[in-house]
Design a protein around this motif. Structure first.
Motif, PDB file in Angstrom:
ATOM      1  N   ILE A   1       0.852  -1.184   0.000  1.00 22.78           N
ATOM      2  CA  ILE A   1       0.000   0.000   0.000  1.00 22.78           C
ATOM      3  C   ILE A   1       0.892   1.239   0.000  1.00 22.78           C
ATOM      4  O   ILE A   1       2.089   1.159   0.293  1.00 22.78           O
ATOM      5  CB  ILE A   1      -0.967   0.045   1.198  1.00 22.78           C
ATOM      6  CG1 ILE A   1      -0.213   0.057   2.520  1.00 22.78           C
ATOM      7  CG2 ILE A   1      -1.958  -1.095   1.138  1.00 22.78           C
ATOM      8  CD1 ILE A   1      -1.120   0.178   3.735  1.00 22.78           C
ATOM      9  N   VAL A   2       0.289   2.382  -0.317  1.00 19.20           N
ATOM     10  CA  VAL A   2       1.029   3.628  -0.367  1.00 19.20           C
ATOM     11  C   VAL A   2       0.294   4.672   0.455  1.00 19.20           C
ATOM     12  O   VAL A   2      -0.933   4.696   0.500  1.00 19.20           O
ATOM     13  CB  VAL A   2       1.217   4.095  -1.834  1.00 19.20           C
ATOM     14  CG1 VAL A   2      -0.117   4.381  -2.489  1.00 19.20           C
ATOM     15  CG2 VAL A   2       2.124   5.308  -1.913  1.00 19.20           C
ATOM     16  N   ARG A   3       1.038   5.504   1.132  1.00 17.03           N
ATOM     17  CA  ARG A   3       0.463   6.612   1.898  1.00 17.03           C
ATOM     18  C   ARG A   3       0.813   7.898   1.162  1.00 17.03           C
ATOM     19  O   ARG A   3       1.973   8.324   1.145  1.00 17.03           O
ATOM     20  CB  ARG A   3       1.032   6.612   3.312  1.00 17.03           C
ATOM     21  CG  ARG A   3       0.506   7.766   4.202  1.00 17.03           C
ATOM     22  CD  ARG A   3      -0.889   7.482   4.690  1.00 17.03           C
ATOM     23  NE  ARG A   3      -1.458   8.633   5.387  1.00 17.03           N
ATOM     24  CZ  ARG A   3      -1.278   8.890   6.696  1.00 17.03           C
ATOM     25  NH1 ARG A   3      -0.540   8.073   7.440  1.00 17.03           N
ATOM     26  NH2 ARG A   3      -1.846   9.939   7.239  1.00 17.03           N
ATOM     27  N   ASP A   4      -0.171   8.506   0.521  1.00 18.20           N
ATOM     28  CA  ASP A   4       0.038   9.756  -0.191  1.00 18.20           C
ATOM     29  C   ASP A   4      -1.210  10.619  -0.065  1.00 18.20           C
ATOM     30  O   ASP A   4      -2.191  10.237   0.594  1.00 18.20           O
ATOM     31  CB  ASP A   4       0.387   9.492  -1.664  1.00 18.20           C
ATOM     32  CG  ASP A   4      -0.665   8.656  -2.389  1.00 18.20           C
ATOM     33  OD1 ASP A   4      -1.748   8.431  -1.808  1.00 18.20           O
ATOM     34  OD2 ASP A   4      -0.420   8.238  -3.533  1.00 18.20           O
ATOM     35  N   GLY A   5      -1.180  11.801  -0.677  1.00 16.81           N
ATOM     36  CA  GLY A   5      -2.308  12.714  -0.590  1.00 16.81           C
ATOM     37  C   GLY A   5      -3.575  12.137  -1.174  1.00 16.81           C
ATOM     38  O   GLY A   5      -4.683  12.383  -0.671  1.00 16.81           O
ATOM     39  N   PHE A   6      -3.451  11.356  -2.238  1.00 17.21           N
ATOM     40  CA  PHE A   6      -4.603  10.717  -2.873  1.00 17.21           C
ATOM     41  C   PHE A   6      -5.289   9.765  -1.907  1.00 17.21           C
ATOM     42  O   PHE A   6      -6.515   9.800  -1.735  1.00 17.21           O
ATOM     43  CB  PHE A   6      -4.132   9.977  -4.124  1.00 17.21           C
ATOM     44  CG  PHE A   6      -5.222   9.278  -4.891  1.00 17.21           C
ATOM     45  CD1 PHE A   6      -5.988   9.963  -5.818  1.00 17.21           C
ATOM     46  CD2 PHE A   6      -5.465   7.919  -4.702  1.00 17.21           C
ATOM     47  CE1 PHE A   6      -6.985   9.319  -6.533  1.00 17.21           C
ATOM     48  CE2 PHE A   6      -6.445   7.268  -5.409  1.00 17.21           C
ATOM     49  CZ  PHE A   6      -7.216   7.967  -6.324  1.00 17.21           C
ATOM     50  N   ALA A   7      -4.520   8.901  -1.266  1.00 18.75           N
ATOM     51  CA  ALA A   7      -5.081   7.939  -0.313  1.00 18.75           C
ATOM     52  C   ALA A   7      -5.702   8.653   0.879  1.00 18.75           C
ATOM     53  O   ALA A   7      -6.793   8.300   1.339  1.00 18.75           O
ATOM     54  CB  ALA A   7      -4.016   6.959   0.151  1.00 18.75           C
ATOM     55  N   ASP A   8      -5.010   9.686   1.400  1.00 20.36           N
ATOM     56  CA  ASP A   8      -5.528  10.412   2.565  1.00 20.36           C
ATOM     57  C   ASP A   8      -6.827  11.140   2.237  1.00 20.36           C
ATOM     58  O   ASP A   8      -7.732  11.221   3.080  1.00 20.36           O
ATOM     59  CB  ASP A   8      -4.477  11.402   3.068  1.00 20.36           C
ATOM     60  CG  ASP A   8      -3.312  10.711   3.755  1.00 20.36           C
ATOM     61  OD1 ASP A   8      -3.452   9.527   4.094  1.00 20.36           O
ATOM     62  OD2 ASP A   8      -2.260  11.356   3.947  1.00 20.36           O
ATOM     63  N   PHE A   9      -6.931  11.683   1.046  1.00 20.52           N
ATOM     64  CA  PHE A   9      -8.166  12.348   0.618  1.00 20.52           C
ATOM     65  C   PHE A   9      -9.341  11.383   0.699  1.00 20.52           C
ATOM     66  O   PHE A   9     -10.404  11.697   1.253  1.00 20.52           O
ATOM     67  CB  PHE A   9      -8.005  12.878  -0.805  1.00 20.52           C
ATOM     68  CG  PHE A   9      -9.248  13.494  -1.387  1.00 20.52           C
ATOM     69  CD1 PHE A   9      -9.514  14.845  -1.217  1.00 20.52           C
ATOM     70  CD2 PHE A   9     -10.154  12.725  -2.097  1.00 20.52           C
ATOM     71  CE1 PHE A   9     -10.665  15.415  -1.746  1.00 20.52           C
ATOM     72  CE2 PHE A   9     -11.304  13.279  -2.630  1.00 20.52           C
ATOM     73  CZ  PHE A   9     -11.566  14.637  -2.455  1.00 20.52           C
ATOM     74  N   PHE A  10      -9.163  10.198   0.150  1.00 25.20           N
ATOM     75  CA  PHE A  10     -10.253   9.231   0.144  1.00 25.20           C
ATOM     76  C   PHE A  10     -10.513   8.657   1.535  1.00 25.20           C
ATOM     77  O   PHE A  10     -11.658   8.318   1.860  1.00 25.20           O
ATOM     78  CB  PHE A  10      -9.965   8.109  -0.857  1.00 25.20           C
ATOM     79  CG  PHE A  10     -10.407   8.443  -2.254  1.00 25.20           C
ATOM     80  CD1 PHE A  10     -11.736   8.365  -2.615  1.00 25.20           C
ATOM     81  CD2 PHE A  10      -9.491   8.854  -3.201  1.00 25.20           C
ATOM     82  CE1 PHE A  10     -12.154   8.681  -3.892  1.00 25.20           C
ATOM     83  CE2 PHE A  10      -9.889   9.180  -4.485  1.00 25.20           C
ATOM     84  CZ  PHE A  10     -11.232   9.093  -4.840  1.00 25.20           C
ATOM     85  N   LYS A  11      -9.481   8.543   2.352  1.00 28.99           N
ATOM     86  CA  LYS A  11      -9.707   8.049   3.712  1.00 28.99           C
ATOM     87  C   LYS A  11     -10.628   8.987   4.488  1.00 28.99           C
ATOM     88  O   LYS A  11     -11.589   8.536   5.133  1.00 28.99           O
ATOM     89  CB  LYS A  11      -8.379   7.897   4.450  1.00 28.99           C
ATOM     90  CG  LYS A  11      -7.540   6.711   3.987  1.00 28.99           C
ATOM     91  CD  LYS A  11      -6.193   6.682   4.686  1.00 28.99           C
ATOM     92  CE  LYS A  11      -5.304   5.576   4.134  1.00 28.99           C
ATOM     93  NZ  LYS A  11      -3.973   5.567   4.758  1.00 28.99           N
TER      94      LYS A  11
END
Length: 492
Positions: A69-79
């Motif tokens: 998995i990756v932790r980036d702005g895209f993932a954080d936005f959806f979280k």
């Protein structure tokens, strides 16, 4: 690429959700939690996960757990998006007797239901962060399996059980097709990480490329099933109609957004498998997704015209909106990806708001047929006005969030240029016009047809309050949307 131990400090939001799930189940086992107490625990876990996500977000991409998995702005936005959706569903479920039976004061199954919602939230968060074929499949299956359970949550209700069975059958077939595609892709490339798969495909021979194209098409079937795109939409109307209404509301926004998050990650964002404007593997992926988008929005809107059940109508509407999103996705540009994110946020408020009104009216004793809303403009004027606001926004009428969202979608498609994309945008505009007809049917019943029953409809204050809260951003994003656009711009 971070090791497992070092990755844990970036995995704290998911750990917070996991602790909430465990606390709900263990505490309920020990003390038989009431629905309000269980809801408070669930909301606290979601709030904690959202705050931790925001506080620890760095924007830059970091591969975690060996690249799974990756932790980036895209993932954080959806979280944060998923936490908000789940929190709203937890809130409205506190007073929804078709989900948690609170009529006799026993509050049956409240903790189990909220624990399932948190588990779904966890699975959706992993979908948005997936950076590996195996992790993408496992997270999608995690969301699917829990979705089957909550659709059939009313165990003694025949419609709910039938909906769950249909969902399982369609989901099992789509899952098998997708897994076969993943296995072909792994066999061709010898890799599972998205970036490694892409690198292997760029150097593959023509024979391998032909098989890889087939593999991606099969994988697309799994994504299409999750977002209810044609021809993988058949489960959607029956499942939405038979499931408890809060579950229907959740499925229409949460897992659908997770499907698009994974679809974006797989095709375009970061180290996606198909960069370079979708031309990798010598196949016109933009054309394929564009045809799918046109078919999805057209079938969804035309089928919605014939519906008499509000939930079923909103199900076909949900299919149509998946078509609008696919229309922008097929462009494979930065602007189109940002437009998809903006529209998902607008869709969250307006579609979830419409379902909250449906839940509140159901609690007040009204049925789910469109005719049961007759005279609502007189019997519950505030609720009827809020419902009209959400329906106008779903249609795309200014100055509401739905209009700005569709404007960005169509602008991204037209900016691409070419006859195909111009025609696709025209099809989208025509479909928006069609949608006005079936949304207007509900408005006609509420404001222009007199009801035989003249008594006031007493919608619970909880649902009125949530609907009002959702109405505010639906209006605000139609007149002042630049902060959200700037935020999304920083995601990519």
């Amino acid at each position: 690429m971070l090791s497992n131990l070092i990755s844990i400090h970036l995995f704290v939001p998911e750990i917070a959700l996991t602790m909430g799930i465990i606390l709900l189940l263990v505490w309920d086992l020990a003390f038989a939690l009431k629905r309000v107490a269980a809801g408070a625990i669930a909301l606290s876990a979601l709030l904690c996960a959202a705050l931790v996500t925001l506080v620890t977000s760095s924007g830059g991409g970091q591969d975690m757990f060996g690249g799974l998995i990756v932790r980036d702005g895209f993932a954080d936005f959806f979280k944060v998006f998923f936490h908000l959706v789940t929190g709203l569903i937890v809130l409205v479920s506190l007073r929804a007797k078709d989900t948690i039976d609170h009529t006799d004061g026993r509050d049956r199954d409240a903790s189990e239901f909220f624990a399932l919602l948190l588990t779904l939230d966890l699975g959706m968060s992993l979908m948005a962060a997936s950076n590996d074929l195996l992790m993408a499949y496992l997270s999608l299956e995690m969301v699917s399996l829990i979705s089957y359970v909550i659709v059939g949550f009313r165990r003694r209700n025949a419609a709910s059980s039938e909906a769950a069975l249909k969902y399982i059958i369609f989901g099992g077939v789509a899952s098998g097709v997708m897994l076969f595609g993943l296995s072909l892709l792994y066999g061709m490339t010898g890799a599972t990480e998205f970036a490694s798969v892409r690198a292997a495909l760029t150097t593959a021979g023509q024979g391998a490329l032909a098989v890889s194209v087939l593999a991606v098409v099969l994988i697309l079937a799994g994504f299409g099933y999750k977002v209810a795109a044609v021809p993988f939409h058949m489960w959607c109307p029956d499942v939405y109609e038979g499931a408890p209404t809060p579950v229907t509301a959740f499925l229409s926004v949460g897992p659908k957004a997770a499907g698009f998050a994974l679809l974006l990650r797989f095709f375009a964002v970061g180290g996606g498998v198909l960069p370079d404007e979708g031309q990798l593997l010598g196949a016109p992926w933009g054309l394929l997704l564009g045809v799918m988008a046109a078919a999805t929005m057209t079938l969804g809107n035309l089928a919605a015209i014939l519906q008499q059940n509000v939930k079923r109508l909103l199900a076909y509407s949900s299919i149509a909106h998946a078509g609008y999103l696919l229309m922008a996705l097929c462009v494979f540009s930065r602007e189109s990806q940002q437009a998809v994110l903006f529209y998902l946020v607008a869709y969250l408020f307006m579609n979830l708001g419409a379902f909250v009104v449906v839940i509140g009216l159901s609690e007040a004793g009204l049925g789910e047929s469109i005719s049961s809303y007759r005279g609502l403009g007189v019997r519950a004027p505030l609720v009827a006005a809020i419902m009209a606001l959400f329906l106008f926004s779903l249609t795309g009428i200014p100055p509401l969030a739905g209009f700005i969202g569709k404007f960005y979608l169509f602008a991204a498609v037209l900016k691409k240029g070419g006859a195909f994309y111009v025609i696709l945008a025209i099809i989208g505009v025509l479909n928006s016009a069609i949608s006005l007809y079936y949304y207007a049917r509900i408005l006609k019943e509420m404001f222009f047809n007199a009801a035989e029953e003249k008594s006031l409809v007493l919608v619970p204050g909880l649902h009125r309050g949530v609907a009002l809260v959702l109405a505010v951003p639906t209006i605000l994003l139609g007149v002042y949307w630049s902060p959200l656009v700037d935020l999304i711009g920083r995601v990519f």
